[in-house]
Design a protein around this motif. Structure first.
Motif, PDB file in Angstrom:
ATOM      1  N   ASP A 227       0.871  -1.068   0.023  1.00  0.00           N
ATOM      2  CA  ASP A 227       0.021  -0.121  -0.109  1.00  0.00           C
ATOM      3  C   ASP A 227       0.933   1.186   0.047  1.00  0.00           C
ATOM      4  OD1 ASP A 227      -1.792   1.870   0.281  1.00  0.00           O
ATOM      5  OD2 ASP A 227      -2.848   1.167   1.755  1.00  0.00           O
ATOM      6  N   ALA A 228       1.126   1.860  -1.250  1.00  0.00           N
ATOM      7  CA  ALA A 228       2.110   2.962  -1.232  1.00  0.00           C
ATOM      8  C   ALA A 228       1.514   4.191  -0.633  1.00  0.00           C
ATOM      9  CB  ALA A 228       2.391   3.115  -2.877  1.00  0.00           C
ATOM     10  N   SER A 229       0.092   4.062  -0.586  1.00  0.00           N
ATOM     11  CA  SER A 229      -0.462   5.469   0.044  1.00  0.00           C
ATOM     12  C   SER A 229      -0.104   5.506   1.400  1.00  0.00           C
ATOM     13  CB  SER A 229      -1.852   5.482  -0.440  1.00  0.00           C
ATOM     14  OG  SER A 229      -2.476   5.432  -1.752  1.00  0.00           O
ATOM     15  N   ALA A 230      -0.030   4.256   2.186  1.00  0.00           N
ATOM     16  CA  ALA A 230      -0.097   4.228   3.569  1.00  0.00           C
ATOM     17  C   ALA A 230       1.696   4.652   3.938  1.00  0.00           C
ATOM     18  CB  ALA A 230      -0.293   2.840   3.961  1.00  0.00           C
ATOM     19  N   VAL A 231       2.430   4.081   3.023  1.00  0.00           N
ATOM     20  CA  VAL A 231       3.982   4.186   3.197  1.00  0.00           C
ATOM     21  C   VAL A 231       4.262   6.021   2.934  1.00  0.00           C
ATOM     22  CG1 VAL A 231       6.081   3.707   2.450  1.00  0.00           C
ATOM     23  CG2 VAL A 231       4.449   1.821   2.622  1.00  0.00           C
ATOM     24  N   VAL A 232       3.712   6.431   2.030  1.00  0.00           N
ATOM     25  CA  VAL A 232       4.133   7.680   1.848  1.00  0.00           C
ATOM     26  C   VAL A 232       3.522   8.562   3.114  1.00  0.00           C
ATOM     27  CG1 VAL A 232       3.383   9.657   0.153  1.00  0.00           C
ATOM     28  CG2 VAL A 232       4.142   7.424  -0.722  1.00  0.00           C
TER      29      VAL A 232
ATOM     30  N   ARG B 170       2.904   7.620   6.129  1.00  0.00           N
ATOM     31  CA  ARG B 170       3.755   7.532   7.175  1.00  0.00           C
ATOM     32  C   ARG B 170       4.993   8.420   7.182  1.00  0.00           C
ATOM     33  NH1 ARG B 170       7.011   2.989   8.242  1.00  0.00           N
ATOM     34  NH2 ARG B 170       5.968   1.829   6.627  1.00  0.00           N
ATOM     35  N   ALA B 171       5.784   8.470   5.647  1.00  0.00           N
ATOM     36  CA  ALA B 171       6.822   9.275   5.688  1.00  0.00           C
ATOM     37  C   ALA B 171       6.698  10.741   5.621  1.00  0.00           C
ATOM     38  CB  ALA B 171       7.739   8.980   4.338  1.00  0.00           C
ATOM     39  N   VAL B 172       5.486  10.979   5.242  1.00  0.00           N
ATOM     40  CA  VAL B 172       5.283  12.443   5.561  1.00  0.00           C
ATOM     41  C   VAL B 172       4.903  12.967   6.862  1.00  0.00           C
ATOM     42  CG1 VAL B 172       3.315  14.046   4.735  1.00  0.00           C
ATOM     43  CG2 VAL B 172       4.067  12.606   3.066  1.00  0.00           C
ATOM     44  N   ALA B 173       4.404  12.315   7.371  1.00  0.00           N
ATOM     45  CA  ALA B 173       3.910  12.447   8.959  1.00  0.00           C
ATOM     46  C   ALA B 173       5.450  12.612   9.794  1.00  0.00           C
ATOM     47  CB  ALA B 173       3.275  11.406   9.666  1.00  0.00           C
ATOM     48  N   GLY B 174       6.115  11.964   9.395  1.00  0.00           N
ATOM     49  CA  GLY B 174       7.516  11.939   9.922  1.00  0.00           C
ATOM     50  C   GLY B 174       8.261  13.349   9.558  1.00  0.00           C
ATOM     51  N   PHE B 175       8.176  13.781   8.415  1.00  0.00           N
ATOM     52  CA  PHE B 175       8.983  14.910   7.974  1.00  0.00           C
ATOM     53  C   PHE B 175       8.235  16.316   8.128  1.00  0.00           C
ATOM     54  CE2 PHE B 175      11.366  11.851   5.842  1.00  0.00           C
ATOM     55  CZ  PHE B 175      12.741  12.508   5.926  1.00  0.00           C
ATOM     56  N   LYS B 176       7.175  16.385   8.715  1.00  0.00           N
ATOM     57  CA  LYS B 176       6.441  17.588   8.646  1.00  0.00           C
ATOM     58  C   LYS B 176       7.196  18.590   9.672  1.00  0.00           C
ATOM     59  CE  LYS B 176       1.509  16.500   7.221  1.00  0.00           C
ATOM     60  NZ  LYS B 176       0.188  16.222   7.955  1.00  0.00           N
ATOM     61  N   ASN B 177       7.372  18.089  10.915  1.00  0.00           N
ATOM     62  CA  ASN B 177       7.965  18.953  11.719  1.00  0.00           C
ATOM     63  C   ASN B 177       9.309  19.256  11.295  1.00  0.00           C
ATOM     64  OD1 ASN B 177       5.727  18.804  13.588  1.00  0.00           O
ATOM     65  ND2 ASN B 177       6.501  16.942  14.623  1.00  0.00           N
ATOM     66  N   VAL B 178       9.933  18.264  10.754  1.00  0.00           N
ATOM     67  CA  VAL B 178      11.445  18.652  10.136  1.00  0.00           C
ATOM     68  C   VAL B 178      11.256  19.718   9.128  1.00  0.00           C
ATOM     69  CG1 VAL B 178      13.330  17.751   8.900  1.00  0.00           C
ATOM     70  CG2 VAL B 178      12.073  16.209  10.400  1.00  0.00           C
ATOM     71  N   ALA B 179      10.325  19.883   8.207  1.00  0.00           N
ATOM     72  CA  ALA B 179      10.232  21.242   7.392  1.00  0.00           C
ATOM     73  C   ALA B 179       9.769  22.178   8.165  1.00  0.00           C
ATOM     74  CB  ALA B 179       9.194  20.474   6.389  1.00  0.00           C
ATOM     75  N   ALA B 180       8.957  21.971   9.104  1.00  0.00           N
ATOM     76  CA  ALA B 180       8.410  23.365  10.044  1.00  0.00           C
ATOM     77  C   ALA B 180       9.919  24.110  10.628  1.00  0.00           C
ATOM     78  CB  ALA B 180       7.363  23.059  10.868  1.00  0.00           C
ATOM     79  N   ASN B 181      10.583  22.883  11.192  1.00  0.00           N
ATOM     80  CA  ASN B 181      11.799  23.531  11.934  1.00  0.00           C
ATOM     81  C   ASN B 181      12.745  24.027  11.102  1.00  0.00           C
ATOM     82  OD1 ASN B 181      10.677  22.605  14.432  1.00  0.00           O
ATOM     83  ND2 ASN B 181      11.805  20.620  14.258  1.00  0.00           N
TER      84      ASN B 181
ATOM     85  N   VAL C 290      -1.810  12.988  -1.202  1.00  0.00           N
ATOM     86  CA  VAL C 290      -1.546  11.399  -1.489  1.00  0.00           C
ATOM     87  C   VAL C 290      -3.075  10.830  -1.887  1.00  0.00           C
ATOM     88  CG1 VAL C 290      -0.901   9.291  -0.493  1.00  0.00           C
ATOM     89  CG2 VAL C 290       0.140  11.472   0.018  1.00  0.00           C
ATOM     90  N   ALA C 291      -2.860  10.220  -2.883  1.00  0.00           N
ATOM     91  CA  ALA C 291      -4.149   9.653  -3.272  1.00  0.00           C
ATOM     92  C   ALA C 291      -4.403   8.296  -2.517  1.00  0.00           C
ATOM     93  CB  ALA C 291      -3.946   9.382  -5.136  1.00  0.00           C
ATOM     94  N   PRO C 292      -5.259   8.040  -2.170  1.00  0.00           N
ATOM     95  CA  PRO C 292      -5.848   6.588  -1.462  1.00  0.00           C
ATOM     96  C   PRO C 292      -5.683   5.343  -2.175  1.00  0.00           C
ATOM     97  CG  PRO C 292      -7.845   7.739  -1.736  1.00  0.00           C
ATOM     98  CD  PRO C 292      -7.051   8.556  -2.217  1.00  0.00           C
ATOM     99  N   ALA C 293      -5.309   4.481  -1.552  1.00  0.00           N
ATOM    100  CA  ALA C 293      -5.389   3.159  -1.974  1.00  0.00           C
ATOM    101  C   ALA C 293      -4.810   2.860  -3.320  1.00  0.00           C
ATOM    102  CB  ALA C 293      -6.825   2.783  -2.268  1.00  0.00           C
ATOM    103  N   ILE C 294      -3.627   3.174  -3.470  1.00  0.00           N
ATOM    104  CA  ILE C 294      -2.586   3.153  -4.371  1.00  0.00           C
ATOM    105  C   ILE C 294      -1.823   1.848  -3.948  1.00  0.00           C
ATOM    106  CG2 ILE C 294      -0.717   3.685  -5.949  1.00  0.00           C
ATOM    107  CD1 ILE C 294      -2.236   6.574  -6.041  1.00  0.00           C
TER     108      ILE C 294
END
Length: 415
Positions: free
Chosen positions: A267-272, A274-285, A294-298
């Motif tokens: 499930d590429a949508s779920a993997v992306v 998860r990666a996006v969630a981990g980098f939001k704070n990094v980009a904000a900092n 992210v389109a669902p169910a890909i």
């Protein structure tokens, strides 16, 4: 990587031979065709000069571009020809059909009248599935039309051309088979050099970790004794950078050794996500705006852990080289039969960057791609390319409208 290089070597070598074969066969075919056409025109000229009959004496030599055998009475006897003389005063058309059996006198008259209406001195007519070349000679009060059955000459030309094509195809197939069988032996020095390079990176990485561990421990001991100073802080930063560099090199070497990936529907949508969630704070900092669509169910065929590593590398790279107060965006969408991941970052001076070299190992643009003090080592995108190739996908980089985009295309699994 070696397998990819081997396939590329076979493809380029076979393509080069194909170009040579096409050039040779094409040249031979063209020469053969023009020689046959030249022979037809020469015979027609000889017959026209002799009132549509075989010359009684030695045949004069013909001026032609391609050399050919000298015509004699014996050699001319192999041809099938006929002629018609059309009087201008309305008298009946005179026919000479002594050297043809398949065309009647009445048909010859019809063909002669058809040729006369065309008002051309040279040409071809089709009758009963046979092609007859003709030549018109106007002589005062009458017109002579000489016809020649060109099937004999053209059939010989076609046989030579077909034989050349057959030999070319057989040669190409045999060459490709031999090349496939011996290609590994041909590139063995490259395989050995690549293997030694991987072994060196792996061994050097393990050997370098020991002194780095000692330096780190000594630095920590010095901080416990004398407190943290600018010198110890700098030492720890350089040790950390060196450790990351070693880990990158070892990871890249292992990736190129065809690791045992568990390629399954993921499930590429779920993997992306998860990666996006981990980098939001990094980009904000880092002072960057972060956008994700992210389109669902890909679903794609990949290894989940390596797919997460791939997405993380691309987002981290975009965050490192984004303009101050710029925007990092991640998009996953289904495009036809593929899943397309696009990671983009703002970069005003991107026109100065050679995006074709982004995936070269250790490549870093001297001025353009060193904005951040956290700039990497030029290894991450090389790792990303290797991962994508192991997934049988494609990765590319482009610059447009002040934004650099890294685009990954993977085959989508349809349900």
């Amino acid at each position: 990587m070696i397998q990819h290089f081997r396939k590329k070597f076979i493809l380029i070598s076979t393509s080069a031979l194909l170009v040579v074969i096409i050039t040779i066969i094409g040249s031979i075919s063209a020469v053969t065709y023009f020689q046959a056409r030249q022979e037809v025109n020469s015979v027609l000229s000889i017959l026209s000069d002799n009132q549509g009959r075989m010359p009684a004496r030695q045949v004069p030599s013909q001026s032609n571009f391609f050399p050919q055998q000298r015509f004699t009475r014996e050699s001319l006897s192999q041809y099938r020809y006929f002629s018609a003389t059309i009087p201008h005063n309305g008298d009946p058309i005179q026919v000479d059909n002594q050297h043809i059996l398949s065309v009647s006198a009445a048909t010859i008259r019809q063909l002669a009248q058809r040729v006369e209406r065309r008002n051309n001195d040279h040409g071809q007519v089709l009758y009963n599935s046979n092609v007859y070349a003709y030549q018109v000679r106007r002589m005062g009060k009458r017109t002579l039309v000489v016809f020649l059955d060109e099937s004999l000459m053209m059939s010989r030309a076609r046989e030579i051309i077909n034989l050349g094509v057959l030999l070319g195809v057989v040669s190409l197939v045999l060459y490709t088979i031999i090349l496939i069988l011996f290609s590994r032996r041909a590139i063995r020095p490259i395989i050995e050099a690549e293997q030694r390079q991987k072994e060196f990176i792996t061994n050097a990485g393990h050997e370098l970790k020991t002194p780095l561990t000692v330096i780190s421990a000594n630095t920590e001991m010095q901080e416990l004794t004398n407190g943290e100073t600018e010198l110890t802080t700098s030492t720890k930063e350089q040790v950390s950078r060196m450790t990351k560099l070693i880990n990158y090199l070892v990871s890249l070497a292992r990736l190129q050794e065809q690791p045992q990936m568990n390629i399954v529907p993921v499930d590429a949508s779920a993997v992306v996500d998860r990666a996006v969630a981990g980098f939001k704070n990094v980009a904000a900092n880092a002072g960057h705006r972060f956008e994700a669509a992210v389109a669902p169910a890909i679903t794609v065929m990949a290894d989940e852990n390596y797919l997460y590593e791939l997405v993380s590398i691309l987002i981290d790279n975009a965050n490192k080289y984004c303009d101050p107060d710029g925007t990092v965006s991640v998009q996953l969408a289904a495009v036809k039969k593929n899943a397309v991941l696009t990671v983009t970052n703002s970069y005003a001076k991107g026109a100065q960057v050679d995006t074709k070299r982004f995936f070269e190992r250790f490549y870093r643009e001297n001025k353009a791609r060193t904005l951040s003090k956290n700039a990497g080592y030029g290894i991450g995108l090389s790792m990303a390319q290797t991962i994508v190739h192991n997934f049988n996908g494609r990765i590319s980089a482009k610059y447009a409208d002040g934004r650099i985009s890294l685009v990954v295309s993977l085959r989508q699994v349809t349900k």
